[in-house]
Enzyme design. Sequence first.
Site, PDB file in Angstrom:
ATOM      1  N   PRO A  76      21.621 -14.545  16.514  1.00  0.00           N
ATOM      2  CA  PRO A  76      22.513 -13.286  16.384  1.00  0.00           C
ATOM      3  C   PRO A  76      23.532 -13.275  15.417  1.00  0.00           C
ATOM      4  CG  PRO A  76      22.426 -14.240  18.603  1.00  0.00           C
ATOM      5  CD  PRO A  76      21.898 -15.204  18.080  1.00  0.00           C
ATOM      6  N   LYS A  77      23.519 -12.144  14.323  1.00  0.00           N
ATOM      7  CA  LYS A  77      24.709 -12.262  13.499  1.00  0.00           C
ATOM      8  C   LYS A  77      25.641 -11.774  13.982  1.00  0.00           C
ATOM      9  CE  LYS A  77      25.092 -11.203   8.372  1.00  0.00           C
ATOM     10  NZ  LYS A  77      26.561 -10.745   8.461  1.00  0.00           N
ATOM     11  N   TRP A  78      26.808 -12.421  13.851  1.00  0.00           N
ATOM     12  CA  TRP A  78      28.230 -12.093  14.309  1.00  0.00           C
ATOM     13  C   TRP A  78      29.080 -11.381  13.591  1.00  0.00           C
ATOM     14  CZ3 TRP A  78      28.905 -13.632  19.420  1.00  0.00           C
ATOM     15  CH2 TRP A  78      27.888 -14.661  20.100  1.00  0.00           C
TER      16      TRP A  78
ATOM     17  N   GLU B 140      25.967  -7.476  14.137  1.00  0.00           N
ATOM     18  CA  GLU B 140      25.430  -7.012  12.984  1.00  0.00           C
ATOM     19  C   GLU B 140      23.895  -6.856  12.733  1.00  0.00           C
ATOM     20  OE1 GLU B 140      28.932  -7.136   9.829  1.00  0.00           O
ATOM     21  OE2 GLU B 140      27.945  -9.055  10.104  1.00  0.00           O
ATOM     22  N   GLY B 141      23.387  -8.003  13.409  1.00  0.00           N
ATOM     23  CA  GLY B 141      21.868  -8.287  13.445  1.00  0.00           C
ATOM     24  C   GLY B 141      21.437  -9.591  13.611  1.00  0.00           C
TER      25      GLY B 141
END
Length: 324
Positions: A27-29, A174-175
């Site tokens: 996961p993009k934090w 975020e993605g």
Amino acid sequence: MTWTLPEPMLTSPVPDPGLRPGWAAEPKWDGFRALVSVDSGQVVLRSRRGTEMAPAFPEVVAGAAQLPDATALDGELVVWEEGRLAFERLQDRLQRRGAGAARAAAEWPAHFVAFDLLRLSGTDTTLWPYRRRRAALESLFAARRLSAPWALCPSTTDPDTVREWLTWAAVGMEGLVYKRLDSTYQPSVRGWRKYKVRETTEAIVGAVTGPVTAPRSLLLGRYNERGRLQYTGRTTALTQATSSTVAGLLAPARPGHPWTGWSFAAGWGTRETLDVTLVDPELVVEVGVDVARDAAGRWRHPARLHRPRTDLSPTDVPFLRPPP
């Protein structure tokens, strides 16, 4: 020989969230990229741009006692508030020192979400492949029973899990970030890939940078539930062709524009202001935005203009509401 923190490895954007064979996803934090090291009791907490952040985050410095000596991690500083990532709290905390930082740590505690291992008990691990670094990172968390402020970033090679993570946008994710399983950690190299979740939505043009006859970017707004036009973000730079198209749809502001006397920051977290020209807030545009929001619901990153929506009126645009 003294060991120093390397420059962080970087990402390059990709348009497709599909997970390729031989790659892992994380996961993009929505937080601050940070590198932390502990060496003979000395703790370094550094931002991507090299800023020393330890004085602002005393709970992370204190938590470094859980790590083995001569160890370094790469990760993201985040703050959770009411079930979502609160970037604005991080922004506020970065400015605090001493007693103010301690009070903020108690009110809005930060977590360091570790996603890579750079050094372990004196051994430089940057030349290890990602799969080995990841296994060692997981073992470190398990063996030391690391607890707050430390958190282990999830990692997967399962496409179904990746698809599930793409639904986490509501909490501020975020993605995704993709890392090749056999890749080493390469400082300053854009060897990782990132996919940002984006959505298409509408906004009202309330001002422009540059002249109305040749706007360079658009300042966007939405009405709140009290009927006041609020600023919600700015577009990226317009191409010449798009600028010409939009210019033909804009009209100079009439007296009583709701943004009269306002100033607009050139970017998130900067005091530099934009030179703007107010326009009649009647043009609706369709834009692509990512999930990063502030507490008021404004977009923290520039929006991408898709097209003018001359078929819509400002009353058709959704209200500006804070994130759930």
